[in-house]
Design a protein around this motif. Structure first.
Motif, short mmCIF file in Angstrom:
data_model
loop_
_atom_site.label_atom_id
_atom_site.label_comp_id
_atom_site.label_asym_id
_atom_site.label_seq_id
_atom_site.Cartn_x
_atom_site.Cartn_y
_atom_site.Cartn_z
N UNK A 129 0.83 -1.21 0.00
CA UNK A 129 0.00 0.00 0.00
C UNK A 129 0.86 1.26 0.00
N UNK A 130 1.90 1.25 0.81
CA UNK A 130 2.81 2.41 0.83
C UNK A 130 3.51 2.55 -0.51
N UNK A 131 3.89 1.44 -1.14
CA UNK A 131 4.52 1.50 -2.46
C UNK A 131 3.56 2.09 -3.49
N UNK A 132 2.26 1.74 -3.41
CA UNK A 132 1.28 2.28 -4.35
C UNK A 132 1.14 3.79 -4.18
N UNK B 142 7.17 8.78 -7.75
CA UNK B 142 8.50 8.40 -7.27
C UNK B 142 8.63 6.89 -7.49
N UNK B 143 8.81 6.53 -8.77
CA UNK B 143 8.74 5.13 -9.16
C UNK B 143 9.91 4.29 -8.63
N UNK B 144 11.09 4.87 -8.59
CA UNK B 144 12.25 4.12 -8.10
C UNK B 144 12.07 3.77 -6.62
N UNK B 145 11.65 4.73 -5.83
CA UNK B 145 11.40 4.48 -4.41
C UNK B 145 10.24 3.51 -4.22
N UNK B 146 9.22 3.62 -5.04
CA UNK B 146 8.06 2.72 -4.93
C UNK B 146 8.47 1.28 -5.24
N UNK B 147 9.31 1.11 -6.24
CA UNK B 147 9.78 -0.24 -6.57
C UNK B 147 10.59 -0.83 -5.44
N UNK B 148 11.45 -0.02 -4.83
CA UNK B 148 12.26 -0.49 -3.71
C UNK B 148 11.38 -0.87 -2.52
N UNK B 149 10.36 -0.07 -2.21
CA UNK B 149 9.45 -0.38 -1.10
C UNK B 149 8.68 -1.66 -1.39
N UNK B 150 8.23 -1.85 -2.65
CA UNK B 150 7.50 -3.06 -3.01
C UNK B 150 8.40 -4.29 -2.84
N UNK B 151 9.67 -4.16 -3.20
CA UNK B 151 10.60 -5.28 -3.05
C UNK B 151 10.77 -5.66 -1.57
N UNK B 152 10.94 -4.65 -0.73
CA UNK B 152 11.08 -4.93 0.70
C UNK B 152 9.79 -5.53 1.29
N UNK B 153 8.66 -5.09 0.81
CA UNK B 153 7.40 -5.58 1.37
C UNK B 153 7.09 -7.01 0.94
N UNK B 154 7.67 -7.50 -0.13
CA UNK B 154 7.44 -8.87 -0.56
C UNK B 154 8.32 -9.88 0.19
N UNK B 155 9.33 -9.41 0.92
CA UNK B 155 10.24 -10.32 1.64
C UNK B 155 9.51 -11.12 2.72
N UNK B 156 8.67 -10.53 3.59
CA UNK B 156 8.02 -11.34 4.62
C UNK B 156 7.15 -12.47 4.05
N UNK B 157 6.41 -12.21 2.98
CA UNK B 157 5.58 -13.25 2.38
C UNK B 157 6.46 -14.34 1.79
N UNK B 158 7.57 -13.95 1.18
CA UNK B 158 8.50 -14.94 0.64
C UNK B 158 9.09 -15.82 1.73
#
Length: 156
Positions: A16-19, A26-42
């Motif tokens: 949600x924060x990435x969206x 701020x697409x670069x920052x959004x991509x980085x936040x999305x990557x970090x947020x997928x780590x717990x589910x992984x």
């Protein structure tokens, strides 16, 4: 089950924060936040979270960690004693054997070339403490001549 729920909630919040960040262009920052947020589910899907939960809640695992810490502490103590005591038993034995033969020990300094007593200066007598007399003027002049030569070499 609780750990999986928490990890899923953290990932959802991160996405949600990435969206919102992407909406602000701020697409670069959004991509980085999305990557970090997928780590717990992984981590949940690979089983790492279950393994960590088993590690944290088993007393035998903590006993193992305690034994590893004790072993590390013992290694550090023996290293400190070796450094302070002059090395290993083999090194001390070799140094002892060398000193019996009259040889200089490996860590010893070379013997002094002087007699050990400084020359007496004129007028001080035998009651003066060794090494407290004034140095002759020639010695101090030699010291400064070296410094003067260096300064002249550099044009000062």
């Amino acid at each position: 089950m609780l750990a999986e729920t928490i990890c899923s909630a953290v990932s959802a919040a991160g996405l949600g924060i990435a969206a919102v960040t992407a909406y602000r262009k701020r697409f670069l920052a959004a991509t980085r936040i999305a990557a970090y947020s997928l780590v717990p589910v992984g981590l949940v899907l690979t089983g790492v979270v279950d393994w960590l939960a088993d590690v944290v809640f088993k007393p035998t695992v903590w006993l193992g960690f305690g034994l590893l810490a004790l072993a590390w502490l013992l290694f550090m103590i023996t290293r400190a004693v070796e450094r302070r005591g002059g090395g290993t038993r083999k090194e001390r034995r070799a140094a002892r054997a060398a000193s019996k033969e009259g040889a200089v020990a490996p860590g010893a300094s070379s013997p002094s070339l002087t007699s050990g007593t400084p020359p007496l200066t004129s007028g001080t007598g035998a009651s003066a403490a060794p090494g407290r007399g004034k140095k002759p003027k020639q010695e101090s002049g030699d010291d400064f001549s070296d410094i003067e030569a260096i300064l002249k070499k550099h044009g000062l």
